[in-house]
Design a protein around this motif. Structure first.
Motif, PDB file in Angstrom:
ATOM      1  N   MET A  17      12.009  12.500  -1.954  1.00 19.07           N
ATOM      2  CA  MET A  17      12.850  12.053  -0.835  1.00 19.07           C
ATOM      3  C   MET A  17      14.309  11.950  -1.258  1.00 19.07           C
ATOM      4  O   MET A  17      15.201  12.367  -0.517  1.00 19.07           O
ATOM      5  CB  MET A  17      12.356  10.699  -0.305  1.00 19.07           C
ATOM      6  N   ARG A  18      14.549  11.414  -2.440  1.00 17.60           N
ATOM      7  CA  ARG A  18      15.934  11.329  -2.945  1.00 17.60           C
ATOM      8  C   ARG A  18      16.557  12.719  -3.061  1.00 17.60           C
ATOM      9  O   ARG A  18      17.699  12.933  -2.665  1.00 17.60           O
ATOM     10  CB  ARG A  18      15.962  10.630  -4.297  1.00 17.60           C
ATOM     11  N   LEU A  68       8.581   2.572   4.404  1.00 16.00           N
ATOM     12  CA  LEU A  68       9.798   1.898   3.936  1.00 16.00           C
ATOM     13  C   LEU A  68      10.710   2.782   3.091  1.00 16.00           C
ATOM     14  O   LEU A  68      11.794   2.353   2.712  1.00 16.00           O
ATOM     15  CB  LEU A  68       9.413   0.667   3.104  1.00 16.00           C
ATOM     16  N   VAL A  69      10.285   4.008   2.797  1.00 12.95           N
ATOM     17  CA  VAL A  69      10.983   4.815   1.791  1.00 12.95           C
ATOM     18  C   VAL A  69      12.440   5.093   2.148  1.00 12.95           C
ATOM     19  O   VAL A  69      13.307   5.043   1.279  1.00 12.95           O
ATOM     20  CB  VAL A  69      10.212   6.117   1.467  1.00 12.95           C
ATOM     21  N   THR A  70      12.745   5.360   3.398  1.00 12.16           N
ATOM     22  CA  THR A  70      14.141   5.666   3.755  1.00 12.16           C
ATOM     23  C   THR A  70      15.039   4.469   3.486  1.00 12.16           C
ATOM     24  O   THR A  70      16.097   4.602   2.859  1.00 12.16           O
ATOM     25  CB  THR A  70      14.238   6.084   5.234  1.00 12.16           C
ATOM     26  N   GLU A  71      14.608   3.300   3.937  1.00  9.26           N
ATOM     27  CA  GLU A  71      15.397   2.094   3.706  1.00  9.26           C
ATOM     28  C   GLU A  71      15.506   1.786   2.213  1.00  9.26           C
ATOM     29  O   GLU A  71      16.546   1.340   1.733  1.00  9.26           O
ATOM     30  CB  GLU A  71      14.795   0.892   4.446  1.00  9.26           C
ATOM     31  N   TYR A  72      14.425   2.048   1.464  1.00  8.51           N
ATOM     32  CA  TYR A  72      14.434   1.816   0.021  1.00  8.51           C
ATOM     33  C   TYR A  72      15.474   2.709  -0.660  1.00  8.51           C
ATOM     34  O   TYR A  72      16.300   2.230  -1.432  1.00  8.51           O
ATOM     35  CB  TYR A  72      13.045   2.074  -0.559  1.00  8.51           C
ATOM     36  N   VAL A  73      15.421   3.986  -0.363  1.00  3.53           N
ATOM     37  CA  VAL A  73      16.336   4.940  -0.997  1.00  3.53           C
ATOM     38  C   VAL A  73      17.786   4.643  -0.618  1.00  3.53           C
ATOM     39  O   VAL A  73      18.690   4.796  -1.431  1.00  3.53           O
ATOM     40  CB  VAL A  73      15.941   6.391  -0.630  1.00  3.53           C
ATOM     41  N   GLU A  74      18.004   4.169   0.615  1.00  7.06           N
ATOM     42  CA  GLU A  74      19.356   3.856   1.072  1.00  7.06           C
ATOM     43  C   GLU A  74      19.821   2.469   0.645  1.00  7.06           C
ATOM     44  O   GLU A  74      20.952   2.081   0.915  1.00  7.06           O
ATOM     45  CB  GLU A  74      19.421   3.979   2.595  1.00  7.06           C
ATOM     46  N   GLY A  75      18.943   1.704  -0.008  1.00 11.18           N
ATOM     47  CA  GLY A  75      19.308   0.360  -0.452  1.00 11.18           C
ATOM     48  C   GLY A  75      19.408  -0.642   0.684  1.00 11.18           C
ATOM     49  O   GLY A  75      20.144  -1.624   0.582  1.00 11.18           O
ATOM     50  N   ALA A  76      18.673  -0.406   1.760  1.00 12.25           N
ATOM     51  CA  ALA A  76      18.787  -1.241   2.955  1.00 12.25           C
ATOM     52  C   ALA A  76      17.641  -2.246   3.110  1.00 12.25           C
ATOM     53  O   ALA A  76      17.572  -2.929   4.123  1.00 12.25           O
ATOM     54  CB  ALA A  76      18.866  -0.350   4.193  1.00 12.25           C
ATOM     55  N   LEU A  77      16.762  -2.353   2.118  1.00  9.51           N
ATOM     56  CA  LEU A  77      15.655  -3.299   2.213  1.00  9.51           C
ATOM     57  C   LEU A  77      16.098  -4.700   1.798  1.00  9.51           C
ATOM     58  O   LEU A  77      16.983  -4.854   0.945  1.00  9.51           O
ATOM     59  CB  LEU A  77      14.502  -2.881   1.300  1.00  9.51           C
ATOM     60  N   ALA A  78      15.446  -5.689   2.374  1.00  2.59           N
ATOM     61  CA  ALA A  78      15.646  -7.066   1.928  1.00  2.59           C
ATOM     62  C   ALA A  78      15.180  -7.156   0.476  1.00  2.59           C
ATOM     63  O   ALA A  78      14.299  -6.395   0.052  1.00  2.59           O
ATOM     64  CB  ALA A  78      14.849  -8.018   2.815  1.00  2.59           C
ATOM     65  N   PRO A  79      15.754  -8.056  -0.306  1.00  3.82           N
ATOM     66  CA  PRO A  79      15.397  -8.139  -1.732  1.00  3.82           C
ATOM     67  C   PRO A  79      13.897  -8.277  -2.002  1.00  3.82           C
ATOM     68  O   PRO A  79      13.379  -7.639  -2.924  1.00  3.82           O
ATOM     69  CB  PRO A  79      16.156  -9.378  -2.211  1.00  3.82           C
ATOM     70  N   ASP A  80      13.169  -9.062  -1.207  1.00  2.00           N
ATOM     71  CA  ASP A  80      11.744  -9.222  -1.451  1.00  2.00           C
ATOM     72  C   ASP A  80      10.969  -7.930  -1.168  1.00  2.00           C
ATOM     73  O   ASP A  80      10.047  -7.569  -1.896  1.00  2.00           O
ATOM     74  CB  ASP A  80      11.160 -10.397  -0.674  1.00  2.00           C
ATOM     75  N   GLU A  81      11.365  -7.205  -0.120  1.00  2.00           N
ATOM     76  CA  GLU A  81      10.722  -5.917   0.180  1.00  2.00           C
ATOM     77  C   GLU A  81      11.048  -4.892  -0.897  1.00  2.00           C
ATOM     78  O   GLU A  81      10.197  -4.103  -1.304  1.00  2.00           O
ATOM     79  CB  GLU A  81      11.159  -5.392   1.551  1.00  2.00           C
ATOM     80  N   SER A 129       0.848  -1.196   0.000  1.00  2.00           N
ATOM     81  CA  SER A 129       0.000   0.000   0.000  1.00  2.00           C
ATOM     82  C   SER A 129       0.886   1.249   0.000  1.00  2.00           C
ATOM     83  O   SER A 129       2.078   1.185   0.308  1.00  2.00           O
ATOM     84  CB  SER A 129      -0.895   0.008   1.242  1.00  2.00           C
ATOM     85  N   CYS A 130       0.273   2.383  -0.306  1.00  3.88           N
ATOM     86  CA  CYS A 130       1.008   3.653  -0.272  1.00  3.88           C
ATOM     87  C   CYS A 130       1.538   3.923   1.134  1.00  3.88           C
ATOM     88  O   CYS A 130       2.676   4.384   1.292  1.00  3.88           O
ATOM     89  CB  CYS A 130       0.115   4.792  -0.741  1.00  3.88           C
ATOM     90  N   GLN A 131       0.747   3.650   2.155  1.00  5.30           N
ATOM     91  CA  GLN A 131       1.179   3.872   3.540  1.00  5.30           C
ATOM     92  C   GLN A 131       2.396   3.014   3.871  1.00  5.30           C
ATOM     93  O   GLN A 131       3.341   3.483   4.505  1.00  5.30           O
ATOM     94  CB  GLN A 131       0.030   3.552   4.513  1.00  5.30           C
ATOM     95  N   GLU A 132       2.390   1.769   3.432  1.00  7.74           N
ATOM     96  CA  GLU A 132       3.538   0.900   3.681  1.00  7.74           C
ATOM     97  C   GLU A 132       4.777   1.435   2.972  1.00  7.74           C
ATOM     98  O   GLU A 132       5.880   1.394   3.513  1.00  7.74           O
ATOM     99  CB  GLU A 132       3.241  -0.529   3.228  1.00  7.74           C
ATOM    100  N   LEU A 133       4.599   1.940   1.756  1.00  9.62           N
ATOM    101  CA  LEU A 133       5.725   2.507   1.027  1.00  9.62           C
ATOM    102  C   LEU A 133       6.321   3.680   1.797  1.00  9.62           C
ATOM    103  O   LEU A 133       7.543   3.779   1.936  1.00  9.62           O
ATOM    104  CB  LEU A 133       5.317   2.953  -0.368  1.00  9.62           C
ATOM    105  N   GLN A 143       1.975   6.656  -9.601  1.00  6.92           N
ATOM    106  CA  GLN A 143       2.695   7.901  -9.929  1.00  6.92           C
ATOM    107  C   GLN A 143       2.925   8.745  -8.683  1.00  6.92           C
ATOM    108  O   GLN A 143       3.986   9.341  -8.522  1.00  6.92           O
ATOM    109  CB  GLN A 143       1.920   8.701 -10.982  1.00  6.92           C
ATOM    110  N   GLY A 144       1.948   8.802  -7.785  1.00  7.65           N
ATOM    111  CA  GLY A 144       2.102   9.605  -6.575  1.00  7.65           C
ATOM    112  C   GLY A 144       3.271   9.142  -5.735  1.00  7.65           C
ATOM    113  O   GLY A 144       4.053   9.964  -5.237  1.00  7.65           O
ATOM    114  N   CYS A 145       3.426   7.848  -5.589  1.00 15.69           N
ATOM    115  CA  CYS A 145       4.546   7.324  -4.798  1.00 15.69           C
ATOM    116  C   CYS A 145       5.873   7.491  -5.533  1.00 15.69           C
ATOM    117  O   CYS A 145       6.900   7.715  -4.906  1.00 15.69           O
ATOM    118  CB  CYS A 145       4.295   5.869  -4.411  1.00 15.69           C
ATOM    119  N   ARG A 146       5.854   7.387  -6.879  1.00 16.67           N
ATOM    120  CA  ARG A 146       7.095   7.650  -7.628  1.00 16.67           C
ATOM    121  C   ARG A 146       7.554   9.075  -7.376  1.00 16.67           C
ATOM    122  O   ARG A 146       8.737   9.331  -7.158  1.00 16.67           O
ATOM    123  CB  ARG A 146       6.878   7.421  -9.126  1.00 16.67           C
TER     124      ARG A 146
END
Length: 83
Positions: A50-51, A16-29, A9-13, A41-44
């Motif tokens: 954030m970047r 997770l956005v900080t970890e995503y941008v930093e490349g710190a998420l597990a591969p499945d996440e 969901s958008c809320q879940e994103l 598009q809104g989340c993109r």
């Protein structure tokens, strides 16, 4: 064998956005976020903002912040923290 990933969901994103941008998420996440971004598009836009924020604030030094701005930031943090 293909494993179907649960849709993000958008809320879940947002959570997770900080970890995503930093490349710190597990591969499945990371894959879940990528799939969500393909469709939303809104989340993109949010991830790109954030970047850019991280990139720009990484260049900010103590000397760049005026005393007035520092005071305003401290007051905003205190108000947020006490809420």
């Amino acid at each position: 064998m293909t494993v179907e990933l649960e849709q993000l969901s958008c809320q879940e994103l947002v959570e997770l956005v900080t970890e995503y941008v930093e490349g710190a998420l597990a591969p499945d996440e990371h894959e879940r976020v990528d799939r969500h971004l393909e469709l939303c598009q809104g989340c993109r836009t949010y991830v790109e903002q954030m970047r850019q924020t991280i990139e720009l604030t990484g260049r900010l030094t103590v000397e760049d912040v005026s005393p007035e701005a520092e005071l305003a930031l401290l007051e905003a943090f205190r108000a947020w923290h006490s809420a």
